[in-house]
Design a protein around this motif. Structure first.
Motif, PDB file in Angstrom:
ATOM      1  N   ILE A   1       0.831  -1.194   0.000  1.00 51.91           N
ATOM      2  CA  ILE A   1       0.000   0.000   0.000  1.00 51.91           C
ATOM      3  C   ILE A   1       0.875   1.256   0.000  1.00 51.91           C
ATOM      4  N   MET A   2       1.927   1.220   0.837  1.00 51.99           N
ATOM      5  CA  MET A   2       2.810   2.385   0.917  1.00 51.99           C
ATOM      6  C   MET A   2       3.583   2.588  -0.384  1.00 51.99           C
ATOM      7  N   ASP A   3       4.098   1.455  -0.932  1.00 53.94           N
ATOM      8  CA  ASP A   3       4.890   1.541  -2.161  1.00 53.94           C
ATOM      9  C   ASP A   3       4.060   2.056  -3.326  1.00 53.94           C
ATOM     10  N   LEU A   4       2.797   1.719  -3.309  1.00 66.20           N
ATOM     11  CA  LEU A   4       1.934   2.187  -4.394  1.00 66.20           C
ATOM     12  C   LEU A   4       1.585   3.660  -4.201  1.00 66.20           C
ATOM     13  N   GLY A   5       1.935   4.182  -3.034  1.00 66.28           N
ATOM     14  CA  GLY A   5       1.634   5.583  -2.740  1.00 66.28           C
ATOM     15  C   GLY A   5       0.142   5.857  -2.710  1.00 66.28           C
ATOM     16  N   LEU A   6      -0.585   4.828  -2.356  1.00 60.94           N
ATOM     17  CA  LEU A   6      -2.039   4.990  -2.378  1.00 60.94           C
ATOM     18  C   LEU A   6      -2.522   5.799  -1.186  1.00 60.94           C
ATOM     19  N   LYS A   7      -3.488   6.611  -1.450  1.00 61.83           N
ATOM     20  CA  LYS A   7      -4.140   7.279  -0.320  1.00 61.83           C
ATOM     21  C   LYS A   7      -5.205   6.325   0.200  1.00 61.83           C
ATOM     22  N   LYS A   8      -5.453   6.444   1.485  1.00 56.54           N
ATOM     23  CA  LYS A   8      -6.387   5.526   2.128  1.00 56.54           C
ATOM     24  C   LYS A   8      -7.702   5.405   1.352  1.00 56.54           C
ATOM     25  N   GLU A   9      -8.188   6.524   0.882  1.00 58.14           N
ATOM     26  CA  GLU A   9      -9.501   6.491   0.229  1.00 58.14           C
ATOM     27  C   GLU A   9      -9.446   5.830  -1.158  1.00 58.14           C
ATOM     28  N   ASN A  10      -8.204   5.657  -1.687  1.00 59.44           N
ATOM     29  CA  ASN A  10      -8.083   5.070  -3.031  1.00 59.44           C
ATOM     30  C   ASN A  10      -7.735   3.584  -3.019  1.00 59.44           C
ATOM     31  N   ILE A  11      -7.596   3.037  -1.814  1.00 60.08           N
ATOM     32  CA  ILE A  11      -7.203   1.624  -1.748  1.00 60.08           C
ATOM     33  C   ILE A  11      -8.295   0.750  -2.349  1.00 60.08           C
ATOM     34  N   ASN A  12      -7.821  -0.157  -3.199  1.00 58.91           N
ATOM     35  CA  ASN A  12      -8.734  -1.095  -3.833  1.00 58.91           C
ATOM     36  C   ASN A  12      -9.092  -2.193  -2.824  1.00 58.91           C
ATOM     37  N   PHE A  13     -10.342  -2.256  -2.485  1.00 59.42           N
ATOM     38  CA  PHE A  13     -10.720  -3.168  -1.416  1.00 59.42           C
ATOM     39  C   PHE A  13     -10.723  -4.631  -1.827  1.00 59.42           C
ATOM     40  N   SER A  14     -10.451  -4.893  -3.124  1.00 61.97           N
ATOM     41  CA  SER A  14     -10.332  -6.294  -3.506  1.00 61.97           C
ATOM     42  C   SER A  14      -8.954  -6.818  -3.083  1.00 61.97           C
ATOM     43  N   MET A  15      -8.054  -5.896  -2.712  1.00 64.20           N
ATOM     44  CA  MET A  15      -6.712  -6.285  -2.311  1.00 64.20           C
ATOM     45  C   MET A  15      -6.684  -6.557  -0.803  1.00 64.20           C
ATOM     46  N   THR A  16      -6.802  -7.809  -0.434  1.00 62.42           N
ATOM     47  CA  THR A  16      -6.808  -8.168   0.981  1.00 62.42           C
ATOM     48  C   THR A  16      -5.432  -8.701   1.362  1.00 62.42           C
ATOM     49  N   PRO A  17      -5.108  -8.765   2.665  1.00 69.82           N
ATOM     50  CA  PRO A  17      -3.836  -9.374   3.064  1.00 69.82           C
ATOM     51  C   PRO A  17      -3.696 -10.779   2.491  1.00 69.82           C
ATOM     52  N   GLU A  18      -4.788 -11.537   2.443  1.00 66.40           N
ATOM     53  CA  GLU A  18      -4.755 -12.901   1.900  1.00 66.40           C
ATOM     54  C   GLU A  18      -4.386 -12.900   0.413  1.00 66.40           C
ATOM     55  N   SER A  19      -4.967 -11.956  -0.341  1.00 69.29           N
ATOM     56  CA  SER A  19      -4.670 -11.944  -1.780  1.00 69.29           C
ATOM     57  C   SER A  19      -3.242 -11.487  -2.036  1.00 69.29           C
ATOM     58  N   VAL A  20      -2.743 -10.554  -1.195  1.00 73.84           N
ATOM     59  CA  VAL A  20      -1.345 -10.123  -1.328  1.00 73.84           C
ATOM     60  C   VAL A  20      -0.429 -11.309  -1.042  1.00 73.84           C
ATOM     61  N   LYS A  21      -0.759 -12.078  -0.003  1.00 75.01           N
ATOM     62  CA  LYS A  21       0.063 -13.240   0.346  1.00 75.01           C
ATOM     63  C   LYS A  21       0.117 -14.242  -0.809  1.00 75.01           C
ATOM     64  N   ARG A  22      -1.037 -14.544  -1.388  1.00 75.37           N
ATOM     65  CA  ARG A  22      -1.077 -15.526  -2.475  1.00 75.37           C
ATOM     66  C   ARG A  22      -0.258 -15.053  -3.671  1.00 75.37           C
ATOM     67  N   LYS A  23      -0.378 -13.754  -3.957  1.00 75.88           N
ATOM     68  CA  LYS A  23       0.364 -13.182  -5.075  1.00 75.88           C
ATOM     69  C   LYS A  23       1.876 -13.265  -4.806  1.00 75.88           C
ATOM     70  N   MET A  24       2.272 -12.934  -3.571  1.00 75.90           N
ATOM     71  CA  MET A  24       3.696 -12.963  -3.220  1.00 75.90           C
ATOM     72  C   MET A  24       4.248 -14.391  -3.283  1.00 75.90           C
ATOM     73  N   ILE A  25       3.436 -15.366  -2.825  1.00 77.83           N
ATOM     74  CA  ILE A  25       3.889 -16.761  -2.860  1.00 77.83           C
ATOM     75  C   ILE A  25       4.065 -17.212  -4.307  1.00 77.83           C
ATOM     76  N   MET A  26       3.126 -16.851  -5.163  1.00 85.17           N
ATOM     77  CA  MET A  26       3.251 -17.230  -6.570  1.00 85.17           C
ATOM     78  C   MET A  26       4.471 -16.583  -7.192  1.00 85.17           C
ATOM     79  N   GLU A  27       4.711 -15.317  -6.823  1.00 82.12           N
ATOM     80  CA  GLU A  27       5.870 -14.612  -7.385  1.00 82.12           C
ATOM     81  C   GLU A  27       7.188 -15.245  -6.956  1.00 82.12           C
ATOM     82  N   ILE A  28       7.318 -15.548  -5.662  1.00 76.27           N
ATOM     83  CA  ILE A  28       8.597 -16.099  -5.183  1.00 76.27           C
ATOM     84  C   ILE A  28       8.818 -17.499  -5.776  1.00 76.27           C
ATOM     85  N   MET A  29       7.732 -18.274  -5.913  1.00 76.71           N
ATOM     86  CA  MET A  29       7.904 -19.617  -6.481  1.00 76.71           C
ATOM     87  C   MET A  29       8.332 -19.528  -7.951  1.00 76.71           C
ATOM     88  N   SER A  30       7.741 -18.604  -8.716  1.00 76.99           N
ATOM     89  CA  SER A  30       8.168 -18.501 -10.120  1.00 76.99           C
ATOM     90  C   SER A  30       9.595 -17.994 -10.214  1.00 76.99           C
TER      91      SER A  30
END
Ligand SMILES: Nc1ncnc2c1ncn2[C@@H]1O[C@H](COP(=O)(O)OP(=O)(O)OP(=O)(O)O)[C@@H](O)[C@H]1O
Ligand SMILES: [Mg+2]
Length: 245
Positions: free
Chosen positions: A138-167
């Motif tokens: 969230i910080m790296d994207l420089g998002l303001k609180k009101e602009n955060i995409n609520f489809s991005m949950t801690p769980e979805s970030v985790k899954r994305k990160m796991i897929m990235e590190i495995m690839s």
């Protein structure tokens, strides 16, 4: 198919000669199953018997713990480090940002050019990715609180990160064991439920208490390019490490 011998007694015959070169194998099991010992043995045998360089990356233990644990089996990891056959990388993600961990990890692979890698563990990495990296993202994207995409949950970030590190690990051209914790009760082969699908192979370590002893068994659940007809075998942890019967 070129195969990498694990050097773990009994395992290479179970694997049709070894792990197919450059594959990523998930090593999954409950706590106390012997996953870390298995991983360290794969690297130590690789260095001593097959002259292959290895990197051990841990998010779980201190360097002192790793050294102490290996001494128990007569493996001198400090000596192997001196000979530039082994590198132990310890991360305390609570102290550093995930992005700097990744940079350090990549630099080590680039410069040291290991043949073998053990990643201990994808589950701990996932927990850090979920908790710390969610806010970092969230910080790296420089998002303001009101602009955060609520489809991005801690769980979805985790899954994305796991897929990235495995690839990323798969792209390195080395033969990797990625350790994964298994909950006591589950229908999946990993805690995160996705890494088993991304891995080329899955080795499962099971231990069931029977009376006062432990019944340990090892099962190859998936291994690309491999005839794994034999099903499961029993294993023990001895003063020489993991021994498969
Ligand atoms: N010298 C030894 N002889 C026999 N068994 C041992 C010896 N040393 C350790 N063990 C066994 O190994 C287990 C620990 O192995 P290890 O640390 O590799 O487990 P793990 O699967 O990585 O667990 P975790 O998920 O908690 O990290 C102990 O629970 C113990 O049963
Ligand atoms: Mg462990």
């Amino acid at each position: 198919m070129e195969r990498i011998k694990t050097g773990i007694k009994g395992l290479d015959s179970l694997l049709d000669g070894g792990i197919p070169k450059n594959n990523l194998v998930l090593l999954s099991g409950q706590t106390g199953a012997g996953k870390t010992i298995f991983g360290l043995q794969y690297l130590v045998k690789g260095a001593v018997k097959y002259k292959e360089k290895g990197v051990f990356i841990s998010f779980e233990q201190s360097r002192e713990d790793v050294i102490l644990q290996t001494k128990e089996f007569g493996w001198d990891v400090e000596e192997l480090e001196k000979k530039k056959m082994l590198k132990i990388l310890i991360f305390k993600p609570t102290k550093i940002r995930l992005s700097s961990i990744m940079a350090q990890f990549e630099k080590t692979i680039d410069e040291f050019k290991p043949n073998r890698l053990v990643f201990d563990s994808i589950s701990t990495y996932g927990v850090y990715a979920e908790t710390i990296s969610f806010f970092e993202t969230i910080m790296d994207l420089g998002l303001k609180k009101e602009n955060i995409n609520f489809s991005m949950t801690p769980e979805s970030v985790k899954r994305k990160m796991i897929m990235e590190i495995m690839s990323k690990i798969k792209s390195y051209g080395l033969t990797a064991l990625v350790i994964s914790e298994l909950p006591e009760v589950t229908n999946y082969l990993s805690r995160d439920t996705i890494s088993e699908f991304m891995a080329d192979g899955v080795i499962l370590l099971k231990h069931v208490p029977i009376g006062e002893s432990l019944n340990r068994s090892i099962e190859v659940r998936k291994m690309r390019y491999t005839d794994m007809g034999e099903g499961s075998r029993s294993y023990n942890i001895t003063n020489k490490g993991i021994v498969i019967e």
